[in-house]
Design a protein around this motif. Structure first.
Motif, PDB file in Angstrom:
ATOM      1  N   ALA A 234       0.942  -0.971   0.309  1.00  0.00           N
ATOM      2  CA  ALA A 234      -0.012  -0.020  -0.069  1.00  0.00           C
ATOM      3  C   ALA A 234       0.694   1.212  -0.025  1.00  0.00           C
ATOM      4  O   ALA A 234       0.990   2.217  -0.332  1.00  0.00           O
ATOM      5  N   LYS A 235       1.935   0.915   0.624  1.00  0.00           N
ATOM      6  CA  LYS A 235       3.132   3.164   0.908  1.00  0.00           C
ATOM      7  C   LYS A 235       3.555   2.715  -0.358  1.00  0.00           C
ATOM      8  O   LYS A 235       4.019   3.768  -0.961  1.00  0.00           O
ATOM      9  N   ALA A 236       3.434   1.554  -1.604  1.00  0.00           N
ATOM     10  CA  ALA A 236       4.352   1.610  -2.612  1.00  0.00           C
ATOM     11  C   ALA A 236       3.038   2.424  -3.684  1.00  0.00           C
ATOM     12  O   ALA A 236       3.874   2.826  -4.605  1.00  0.00           O
ATOM     13  N   TYR A 237       2.255   2.485  -3.366  1.00  0.00           N
ATOM     14  CA  TYR A 237       1.628   1.612  -4.696  1.00  0.00           C
ATOM     15  C   TYR A 237       0.366   4.391  -4.194  1.00  0.00           C
ATOM     16  O   TYR A 237       0.764   5.045  -5.155  1.00  0.00           O
ATOM     17  N   TYR A 238       0.887   4.255  -3.056  1.00  0.00           N
ATOM     18  CA  TYR A 238       0.910   5.424  -2.395  1.00  0.00           C
ATOM     19  C   TYR A 238       2.158   6.819  -2.884  1.00  0.00           C
ATOM     20  O   TYR A 238       1.860   7.480  -3.338  1.00  0.00           O
ATOM     21  N   ASN A 239       2.872   5.982  -2.843  1.00  0.00           N
ATOM     22  CA  ASN A 239       4.301   6.596  -3.323  1.00  0.00           C
ATOM     23  C   ASN A 239       3.862   6.941  -5.036  1.00  0.00           C
ATOM     24  O   ASN A 239       4.025   7.855  -5.038  1.00  0.00           O
ATOM     25  N   ARG A 240       3.537   5.809  -5.602  1.00  0.00           N
ATOM     26  CA  ARG A 240       3.498   6.264  -7.297  1.00  0.00           C
ATOM     27  C   ARG A 240       1.955   6.980  -7.315  1.00  0.00           C
ATOM     28  O   ARG A 240       2.305   7.851  -8.312  1.00  0.00           O
ATOM     29  N   ALA A 241       1.467   6.797  -6.618  1.00  0.00           N
ATOM     30  CA  ALA A 241       0.545   8.049  -6.808  1.00  0.00           C
ATOM     31  C   ALA A 241       0.916   9.068  -6.385  1.00  0.00           C
ATOM     32  O   ALA A 241       0.821  10.341  -7.413  1.00  0.00           O
ATOM     33  N   LEU A 242       1.801   9.918  -5.199  1.00  0.00           N
ATOM     34  CA  LEU A 242       2.895  11.195  -5.607  1.00  0.00           C
ATOM     35  C   LEU A 242       3.571  11.080  -6.744  1.00  0.00           C
ATOM     36  O   LEU A 242       3.335  12.333  -6.899  1.00  0.00           O
ATOM     37  N   ALA A 243       4.237  10.337  -6.802  1.00  0.00           N
ATOM     38  CA  ALA A 243       5.424  10.868  -8.496  1.00  0.00           C
ATOM     39  C   ALA A 243       4.334  10.879  -9.595  1.00  0.00           C
ATOM     40  O   ALA A 243       4.287  12.051  -9.716  1.00  0.00           O
TER      41      ALA A 243
ATOM     42  N   GLU B 232       1.016  12.467  -9.966  1.00  0.00           N
ATOM     43  CA  GLU B 232       0.787  13.707  -9.538  1.00  0.00           C
ATOM     44  C   GLU B 232       2.017  14.724  -9.846  1.00  0.00           C
ATOM     45  O   GLU B 232       1.318  15.561 -10.657  1.00  0.00           O
ATOM     46  N   GLY B 233       3.063  14.246  -9.601  1.00  0.00           N
ATOM     47  CA  GLY B 233       4.102  15.340  -9.996  1.00  0.00           C
ATOM     48  C   GLY B 233       4.235  15.396 -11.273  1.00  0.00           C
ATOM     49  O   GLY B 233       4.502  16.213 -12.042  1.00  0.00           O
ATOM     50  N   LEU B 234       3.922  13.663 -11.711  1.00  0.00           N
ATOM     51  CA  LEU B 234       4.040  14.382 -13.441  1.00  0.00           C
ATOM     52  C   LEU B 234       2.689  14.622 -14.024  1.00  0.00           C
ATOM     53  O   LEU B 234       2.445  14.626 -15.000  1.00  0.00           O
ATOM     54  N   GLU B 235       1.677  15.377 -13.388  1.00  0.00           N
ATOM     55  CA  GLU B 235       0.450  15.538 -13.855  1.00  0.00           C
ATOM     56  C   GLU B 235      -0.320  14.460 -14.175  1.00  0.00           C
ATOM     57  O   GLU B 235      -0.923  15.192 -15.211  1.00  0.00           O
ATOM     58  N   ASP B 236      -0.058  13.656 -13.614  1.00  0.00           N
ATOM     59  CA  ASP B 236      -0.618  12.209 -14.562  1.00  0.00           C
ATOM     60  C   ASP B 236      -2.171  12.381 -13.066  1.00  0.00           C
ATOM     61  O   ASP B 236      -1.815  10.575 -12.376  1.00  0.00           O
ATOM     62  N   ALA B 237      -3.026  12.867 -13.171  1.00  0.00           N
ATOM     63  CA  ALA B 237      -3.797  12.702 -12.051  1.00  0.00           C
ATOM     64  C   ALA B 237      -4.956  11.385 -12.031  1.00  0.00           C
ATOM     65  O   ALA B 237      -5.167  10.743 -11.480  1.00  0.00           O
ATOM     66  N   ARG B 238      -4.942  10.846 -13.355  1.00  0.00           N
ATOM     67  CA  ARG B 238      -6.102   9.786 -13.219  1.00  0.00           C
ATOM     68  C   ARG B 238      -4.947   8.054 -13.010  1.00  0.00           C
ATOM     69  O   ARG B 238      -5.846   7.600 -12.390  1.00  0.00           O
ATOM     70  N   ALA B 239      -3.363   8.206 -13.091  1.00  0.00           N
ATOM     71  CA  ALA B 239      -2.623   6.940 -13.100  1.00  0.00           C
ATOM     72  C   ALA B 239      -3.047   7.991 -10.962  1.00  0.00           C
ATOM     73  O   ALA B 239      -2.425   6.344 -10.670  1.00  0.00           O
ATOM     74  N   ALA B 240      -2.235   8.639 -10.852  1.00  0.00           N
ATOM     75  CA  ALA B 240      -2.003   9.071  -8.882  1.00  0.00           C
ATOM     76  C   ALA B 240      -3.899   8.128  -8.460  1.00  0.00           C
ATOM     77  O   ALA B 240      -3.431   8.559  -7.721  1.00  0.00           O
ATOM     78  N   TYR B 241      -5.049   8.652  -8.782  1.00  0.00           N
ATOM     79  CA  TYR B 241      -6.089   8.686  -8.176  1.00  0.00           C
ATOM     80  C   TYR B 241      -5.991   6.581  -8.685  1.00  0.00           C
ATOM     81  O   TYR B 241      -7.013   6.679  -7.458  1.00  0.00           O
ATOM     82  N   PHE B 242      -5.453   6.821  -9.914  1.00  0.00           N
ATOM     83  CA  PHE B 242      -6.523   4.686  -9.464  1.00  0.00           C
ATOM     84  C   PHE B 242      -4.646   4.008  -8.484  1.00  0.00           C
ATOM     85  O   PHE B 242      -5.306   3.305  -7.529  1.00  0.00           O
ATOM     86  N   ASP B 243      -3.407   4.543  -8.205  1.00  0.00           N
ATOM     87  CA  ASP B 243      -2.588   4.349  -7.309  1.00  0.00           C
ATOM     88  C   ASP B 243      -3.537   4.455  -5.948  1.00  0.00           C
ATOM     89  O   ASP B 243      -3.166   3.628  -4.623  1.00  0.00           O
ATOM     90  N   TYR B 244      -3.721   5.526  -5.892  1.00  0.00           N
ATOM     91  CA  TYR B 244      -4.268   6.134  -3.828  1.00  0.00           C
ATOM     92  C   TYR B 244      -5.309   5.086  -4.257  1.00  0.00           C
ATOM     93  O   TYR B 244      -6.107   4.187  -3.050  1.00  0.00           O
ATOM     94  N   GLN B 245      -6.882   4.353  -5.194  1.00  0.00           N
ATOM     95  CA  GLN B 245      -7.567   3.758  -4.797  1.00  0.00           C
ATOM     96  C   GLN B 245      -6.832   2.646  -4.177  1.00  0.00           C
ATOM     97  O   GLN B 245      -6.925   1.798  -3.686  1.00  0.00           O
ATOM     98  N   LYS B 246      -5.850   1.526  -5.085  1.00  0.00           N
ATOM     99  CA  LYS B 246      -5.541   0.329  -4.764  1.00  0.00           C
ATOM    100  C   LYS B 246      -4.191   0.197  -3.044  1.00  0.00           C
ATOM    101  O   LYS B 246      -5.159  -0.546  -2.861  1.00  0.00           O
ATOM    102  N   ALA B 247      -3.801   1.206  -3.150  1.00  0.00           N
ATOM    103  CA  ALA B 247      -3.414   1.645  -1.514  1.00  0.00           C
ATOM    104  C   ALA B 247      -4.892   1.306  -0.546  1.00  0.00           C
ATOM    105  O   ALA B 247      -4.217   0.394   0.447  1.00  0.00           O
ATOM    106  N   ILE B 248      -5.378   2.060  -0.993  1.00  0.00           N
ATOM    107  CA  ILE B 248      -7.018   1.508   0.210  1.00  0.00           C
ATOM    108  C   ILE B 248      -7.189   0.443   0.099  1.00  0.00           C
ATOM    109  O   ILE B 248      -7.407  -0.508   1.198  1.00  0.00           O
ATOM    110  N   GLU B 249      -7.499  -0.294  -1.303  1.00  0.00           N
ATOM    111  CA  GLU B 249      -8.091  -1.503  -1.669  1.00  0.00           C
ATOM    112  C   GLU B 249      -6.986  -2.718  -0.755  1.00  0.00           C
ATOM    113  O   GLU B 249      -7.439  -3.432   0.118  1.00  0.00           O
TER     114      GLU B 249
END
Length: 189
Positions: free
Chosen positions: A137-146, A148-165
């Motif tokens: 979950a921490k890896a997916y959270y970090n990937r979501a942050l990355a 976001e840094g690349l301005e890929d909101a869609r990928a960030a959204y799904f990575d945050y969702q995966k972290a929650i799952e």
């Protein structure tokens, strides 16, 4: 996300400022390496905790996994103080000793986020996930942050969702998702 939905991200910099999640490596058996591990797991960032890691690396007979894990743990402690270069050097040592230790890559990716090196961060986190990590979950959270840094909101959204799952009781990913708005575009006539 179903086709035809648009994703909007509000205040993207807030998530990046929140910081990356660190994934420590459990080292058991007593001694300084065990104390270093506990310090990393419980969120310590002080010089005394780092000193325990130093002591373990300098004086204790550690097997390859525990030596690599102690480098990861010292790197995590250093990363919490925003000493990204020193932390990355520790993660480099960890993966040199044990190339299949996923936490070494995921944490190096987290340090890259701290340095705003988002594309490099994604590659490291993906590699760590391929090897497997104790706290994905921490890896997916970090990937979501990355992402976001690349301005890929869609990928960030799904990575945050995966972290929650993967960690439904961990509140940080849900707090970040609260900044997203998903809307349907107006129908075309």
């Amino acid at each position: 996300m179903p086709r035809g939905l648009t994703l909007w991200l509000l205040a993207g910099a807030a998530a990046l400022a929140a910081g990356a999640a660190q994934a420590a490596v459990t080292v058991i058996g007593g001694g300084a390496a065990d104390a270093c591990s506990r310090a990393a797991v419980t969120g310590e960032s002080d010089r005394r905790s780092e000193g325990l890691c130093d002591l373990a690396l300098e004086t204790e007979p550690l097997n390859a996994r525990d030596r690599a894990g102690t480098y990861v743990n010292r790197g995590v402690i250093r990363m919490r103080r925003a000493e990204y270069g020193r932390a990355i050097a520790d993660f480099d040592q960890a993966v040199k000793i044990m190339p299949e230790l996923g936490e070494g890559y995921v944490n190096r990716g987290a340090a890259y986020i701290g340095q705003q090196r988002y594309a490099e961060s994604l590659a490291e986190i993906d590699r760590g996930l391929q090897f497997g990590v104790e706290e994905p979950a921490k890896a997916y959270y970090n990937r979501a942050l990355a992402n976001e840094g690349l301005e890929d909101a869609r990928a960030a959204y799904f990575d945050y969702q995966k972290a929650i799952e993967l960690a439904p009781t961990w509140t940080l990913p849900a707090e970040q998702l609260a900044r997203f708005t998903v809307t349907r575009p107006a129908p075309r006539n």
